[in-house]
Design an enzyme around this catalytic site. Structure first.
Site, short mmCIF file in Angstrom:
data_model
loop_
_atom_site.label_atom_id
_atom_site.label_comp_id
_atom_site.label_asym_id
_atom_site.label_seq_id
_atom_site.Cartn_x
_atom_site.Cartn_y
_atom_site.Cartn_z
N GLU A 1 0.81 -1.22 0.00
CA GLU A 1 0.00 0.00 0.00
C GLU A 1 0.84 1.27 0.00
OE1 GLU A 1 -4.12 0.44 1.64
OE2 GLU A 1 -2.94 1.11 3.37
N LYS B 1 0.64 4.67 1.19
CA LYS B 1 -0.14 5.36 2.23
C LYS B 1 0.77 6.38 2.90
CE LYS B 1 -2.51 4.23 6.59
NZ LYS B 1 -2.90 3.11 7.48
N ASN C 1 -10.76 -6.53 8.13
CA ASN C 1 -9.90 -5.46 8.63
C ASN C 1 -9.57 -5.73 10.09
OD1 ASN C 1 -8.50 -3.11 9.04
ND2 ASN C 1 -10.06 -1.77 8.21
N LYS D 1 -8.32 2.86 -2.85
CA LYS D 1 -8.59 2.78 -1.40
C LYS D 1 -9.16 4.12 -0.92
CE LYS D 1 -7.70 0.58 2.68
NZ LYS D 1 -6.36 0.60 3.26
N GLU E 1 -14.92 -5.03 2.66
CA GLU E 1 -14.25 -5.07 3.97
C GLU E 1 -15.26 -5.21 5.11
OE1 GLU E 1 -10.99 -2.27 4.83
OE2 GLU E 1 -12.32 -1.52 6.42
N GLU F 1 -6.38 -7.41 6.28
CA GLU F 1 -5.97 -6.01 6.13
C GLU F 1 -5.51 -5.41 7.45
OE1 GLU F 1 -9.15 -3.74 4.30
OE2 GLU F 1 -10.11 -5.61 3.70
N SER F 2 -4.39 -4.73 7.41
CA SER F 2 -3.90 -3.88 8.51
C SER F 2 -3.21 -4.67 9.63
CB SER F 2 -5.01 -3.03 9.12
OG SER F 2 -5.65 -2.24 8.15
#
Length: 263
Positions: free
Chosen positions: A57, A59, A189, A120, A169, A219-220
């Site tokens: 990603e 970001k 997530n 995103k 998500e 995710e994350s």
């Protein structure tokens, strides 16, 4: 703790309205219509075929941590991700809270990125789906916590009509009804979008509650290759990682080193 997601969505509604005033919907739709003959690379197929499944990603900022890499270049970092083994790329396009921009996707393509790119953002209006298609994204993120089940169903259908795949998500059991919409990719997530508290165990907890033969994405909060190995055993095929790479001096090299440890 204050629910940050409420602030983001409230701001997004005002932002989208302003965008519509600057570029009316019909003009945007006509611009996208001219692109509809072109094909887009499949993010779902790329993840399912990959040995690593890393969605790297781009970001630059987050609401909870501020600037991560303010000088981060959309011309350099996504291409570096591609050259160093990413299976797909995620690009934050929300400007106010994440320091992103739709132009970052266009820039990445012009620099040579051919991998599938995830748009995103916090999508609450079909207008944003047309924006995603216009800038060259292959897939969009739809967040269950942002949308009613009916809104999500409508947006998913429109995304597919535009040739975009959908990463849907979810965060907890209360959102599992959204999985019945059969998105292209089922995301879990690990970060609560209201409090921004992160726990990767959330993916392990939710894995068995999803269909077994679908593309699952964690995710994350993923910073350890061993975690990815365990998540693959739990059925995940995509792993969205941003801050772990972006906080390094050379995000692409950080990705390469992560993949070496993963293999």
């Amino acid at each position: 703790m204050k629910d940050i997601l409420e602030d983001i969505v409230a701001y997004k509604r005002k932002e989208v309205q302003l965008m519509k005033e600057q570029l009316p919907s019909q003009r945007l739709y006509r611009q996208v219509e001219a692109l509809m003959g072109s094909s887009l690379p499949s993010m779902c197929r790329a993840l399912m075929a990959s040995e690593t499944g890393i969605i790297a990603e781009f970001k630059r900022k987050s609401p909870s941590k501020g600037w991560i890499k303010q000088e981060g270049s959309a011309e350099e970092i996504p291409l570096s991700y591609q050259r160093n083994g990413a299976s797909a790329i995620s690009i934050l396009t929300d400007e106010n809270f994440f320091g992103g921009n739709d132009a970052f996707i266009t820039t990445a393509h012009k620099a040579g990125v051919t991998l599938p790119i995830l748009y995103k953002n916090f999508i609450i209006d079909e207008y944003q789906l047309f924006q995603a298609r216009l800038c060259g994204a292959s897939a969009v993120l739809l967040i269950a916590a942002d949308l009613t089940l009916g809104e999500c169903k409508t947006l998913l259908r429109t995304a597919h009509e535009l040739g975009l795949e959908v990463l849907l998500e979810m965060h907890d059991e209360k959102e599992l009804d959204y999985a019945d919409l059969e998105p292209d990719m089922y995301g879990i997530n690990n970060r609560h979008l209201g409090t921004f508290i992160t726990d990767v165990n959330n993916s392990f907890h939710m894995a068995s509650m999803l269909p077994s033969d679908v593309c699952k994405v964690s995710e994350s909060g993923i910073s350890n290759p061993e975690t990815v190995k365990m998540l693959r055993l739990a059925g995940f095929r995509g792993f969205l990682i941003g801050e772990n790479f972006m906080k390094s001096d050379a995000p692409g090299i950080a990705l390469k080193e992560f993949i070496i440890k993963l293999k």
